[in-house]
Write a protein that holds these residues in place. Structure first.
Motif, PDB file in Angstrom:
ATOM      1  N   ASP A  85       1.213  -1.247   0.258  1.00  0.00           N
ATOM      2  CA  ASP A  85      -0.033  -0.119   0.179  1.00  0.00           C
ATOM      3  C   ASP A  85       0.955   1.374   0.176  1.00  0.00           C
ATOM      4  N   ARG A  86       2.366   1.117  -0.121  1.00  0.00           N
ATOM      5  CA  ARG A  86       3.061   2.189  -0.442  1.00  0.00           C
ATOM      6  C   ARG A  86       3.011   2.655  -1.579  1.00  0.00           C
ATOM      7  N   LEU A  87       2.127   3.943  -1.922  1.00  0.00           N
ATOM      8  CA  LEU A  87       1.397   4.371  -3.703  1.00  0.00           C
ATOM      9  C   LEU A  87       2.995   4.471  -4.385  1.00  0.00           C
ATOM     10  N   VAL A  94      -0.363  -2.424  -8.534  1.00  0.00           N
ATOM     11  CA  VAL A  94      -0.814  -3.196  -7.094  1.00  0.00           C
ATOM     12  C   VAL A  94      -0.393  -4.576  -8.203  1.00  0.00           C
ATOM     13  N   TYR A 148      -5.094   0.449  -9.087  1.00  0.00           N
ATOM     14  CA  TYR A 148      -5.220   0.764  -7.477  1.00  0.00           C
ATOM     15  C   TYR A 148      -6.298   1.523  -6.550  1.00  0.00           C
ATOM     16  N   THR A 193       9.577   7.272  -2.712  1.00  0.00           N
ATOM     17  CA  THR A 193      10.002   5.973  -2.345  1.00  0.00           C
ATOM     18  C   THR A 193      11.385   5.335  -1.764  1.00  0.00           C
ATOM     19  N   PHE A 246      -2.076   7.186   4.856  1.00  0.00           N
ATOM     20  CA  PHE A 246      -2.926   5.737   4.824  1.00  0.00           C
ATOM     21  C   PHE A 246      -4.160   5.955   5.412  1.00  0.00           C
ATOM     22  N   TYR A 294      -3.253   4.650   0.957  1.00  0.00           N
ATOM     23  CA  TYR A 294      -2.453   4.989   0.136  1.00  0.00           C
ATOM     24  C   TYR A 294      -1.368   5.848   0.503  1.00  0.00           C
ATOM     25  N   GLU A 295       0.283   5.460   0.809  1.00  0.00           N
ATOM     26  CA  GLU A 295       1.237   6.571   0.937  1.00  0.00           C
ATOM     27  C   GLU A 295       1.408   7.246  -0.387  1.00  0.00           C
ATOM     28  N   LYS A 306      -0.114   9.873 -11.435  1.00  0.00           N
ATOM     29  CA  LYS A 306      -0.866   9.734 -10.061  1.00  0.00           C
ATOM     30  C   LYS A 306      -2.425  10.787  -9.898  1.00  0.00           C
ATOM     31  N   LYS A 315      -2.406  -3.843   6.439  1.00  0.00           N
ATOM     32  CA  LYS A 315      -2.843  -2.277   5.620  1.00  0.00           C
ATOM     33  C   LYS A 315      -2.263  -1.687   7.025  1.00  0.00           C
ATOM     34  N   SER A 316      -1.073  -1.761   7.415  1.00  0.00           N
ATOM     35  CA  SER A 316      -0.450  -0.256   7.488  1.00  0.00           C
ATOM     36  C   SER A 316      -1.023   0.046   9.361  1.00  0.00           C
TER      37      SER A 316
END
Length: 471
Positions: free
Chosen positions: A3-5, A12, A20, A59, A73, A78-79, A100, A302-303
């Motif tokens: 979930d780190r975009l 993903v 996403y 990232t 998040f 997501y990030e 994005k 999930k973070s």
């Protein structure tokens, strides 16, 4: 974590065509919550901010707990790396790449309906450093606020990483805008978890406790019974694999949804560090008479974070049993104090009271806190369980209740056992009734954590292997 975009790299696995999706219903609900909280606490928690800027770095291979990441998040699921978000009363601005932007376009209707704001997306070309677009956003902050000296809130402790963020903070510094710190506002915003968040915490806690119960405890039993030689770091690697492949410990969670908060910690042989940043060294696990083994496991789902720590005693002396018993009572007392309406400090004070009553000589060895809040960040210092935190406990808060004794002395001439430490930690949810210990399936009872290295003694007084699976 999946979930780190980073849509500029690859999608993903298993996602929609874009890779996403964002939960628009959740976005609307949390956007309202964010704006309401900001309006209500603008002066005391949000630094009198007229606009709030959340800037996310590129990232990285090395995961860091950042408030900016937590906000991403929490709001979006997501990030969004290398993205700048600026929230104002009438508009929300995103500065990001084209890919994005394509995803963020889907949020416009929800943002307008939820808080009446227009969502404006500023797209950077690949060769663009974003300077001109940043100046445009800063101009709009001036234009849309009544104040002669508008305040832009930011997360003061986060050092800008990457060229985009460095340029952004340079532009802010050059502008006539004032700067305010919004760290406290975000901390308070994240403090109480909603139903969706609590489910994530519970799943993370279930995974952590299952790794401890179904992997670590049986593994230790086998090592001791068979007198095997293995290093702390090897055990750490094995435990980490069990977290990252949940089916290994009979947990039905998708591997792409889980992660570690920190590498599992295995310690023995008289060398103990009770901090979560401790590392498992390359020394062999020591399980001779009167030895102590500490293990800490922290999983994410999930973070959302969870934590559990257990101490195992090998052929323990009466003094070690007594110290553990006192710690167990103090830990339970700290948990019991986590009730709505009380001050956060009461949890640590409750633990101290037990030690003072049971074994006052152990007070100098007690950890200086009983843990902290936990959620999207492993340590929510806003909710630190120390003697001075007068914030109010609320239903839906989650705590990592971590308490220990450091550097206790044993009557032995063996350097591996002459000093020992004890640690217990559980993930605890505050409810209207009794606190809910989400890691309780892995017992901390003395009959479960006490081992015998004497095979003859074990034959006379066997420790049932099933005890490791009882609560």
């Amino acid at each position: 974590m999946a979930d780190r975009l980073n849509v500029d790299a690859k999608p993903v696995p298993g996602g929609e065509s874009s890779g996403y999706t964002i939960d628009l219903e959740n976005l609307s609900k949390r956007l309202k919550e964010f704006y309401n909280h900001w309006s209500k606490h603008k002066s005391d928690l949000w630094g009198l901010s007229d606009a709030i800027a959340i800037a996310n770095p590129p990232t990285s291979e090395h995961f860091q707990y950042r408030k900016s990441s937590a906000f991403n998040f929490w709001l979006l699921g997501y990030e969004f790396s290398e993205t700048i978000m600026v929230f104002m009363d009438k508009q929300i601005h995103f500065l990001c790449s084209q890919k994005k932007a394509n995803l963020l376009e889907t949020l416009k209707g929800s943002a307008k309906e939820a808080v009446g704001t227009d969502l404006v997306i500023h797209v950077m070309a690949k060769s663009d450093d974003g300077s001109a677009l940043m100046e445009e956003i800063i101009h709009l902050v001036h234009a849309q606020t009544e104040s002669d000296s508008p305040v832009v809130g930011y997360i003061a402790k986060e050092v800008p990483e990457g060229k985009l963020l460095e340029t952004w903070f340079e532009k802010l510094a050059e502008s006539a805008l004032e700067i305010g710190d919004v760290t406290n506002g975000l901390s308070d915003l994240f403090a109480v978890k909603d139903a969706t968040e609590l489910i994530c915490v519970k799943k993370a806690a279930f995974l952590s406790s299952c790794v401890m119960k179904n992997f670590v405890v049986p593994k230790l039993e086998k090592i001791i019974d068979e007198e095997k030689r293995i290093s702390h770091s090897e055990l750490m690697d094995d435990a980490e694999k069990a977290i990252l492949v949940p089916t290994k410990v009979k947990v039905k969670l998708k591997a792409e949804d889980v992660g570690i908060c920190y590498p599992p910690i295995l310690q023995s042989g008289g060398k103990f560090d009770l901090q979560p940043c401790a590392l498992s060294n390359d020394d062999d696990l020591y399980y001779g008479p009167t030895s102590v083994i500490i293990c800490a496991i922290a999983s994410r789902y999930k973070s959302y974070c969870s934590n559990i720590a257990r101490t195992f005693l090998i052929d323990a002396t009466p003094a070690q049993i007594k110290a553990y018993d006192v710690l167990l009572k103090a830990h339970d007392s700290a948990i019991a104090a986590l009730k709505p309406g009380r001050n956060v400090s009461e949890a640590y004070q409750a633990a101290v009271a037990v030690v003072e009553n049971e074994s006052p000589e152990l007070l100098p060895n007690l950890t200086t806190s009983a843990g902290a809040g936990i959620g999207l960040e492993f340590c929510e210092s806003w909710l630190a369980l120390n003697a001075n935190n007068d914030r109010t406990i609320k239903t839906g808060m989650v705590f990592n209740v971590s308490l220990g004794f450091q550097n206790l002395r044993a009557e032995t001439n063996n350097e591996k056992t002459e000093k020992f430490s004890l640690l217990l930690a559980d993930t605890v949810i505050v409810t209207e009734e009794l606190p809910e210990v989400s890691t309780a399936i892995c017992s901390k009872a003395i009959k479960v954590v006490a081992f015998s290295s004497d095979k003859k003694e074990e034959e006379k007084h066997p420790r049932p292997r099933s005890e490791a699976n009882r609560t």
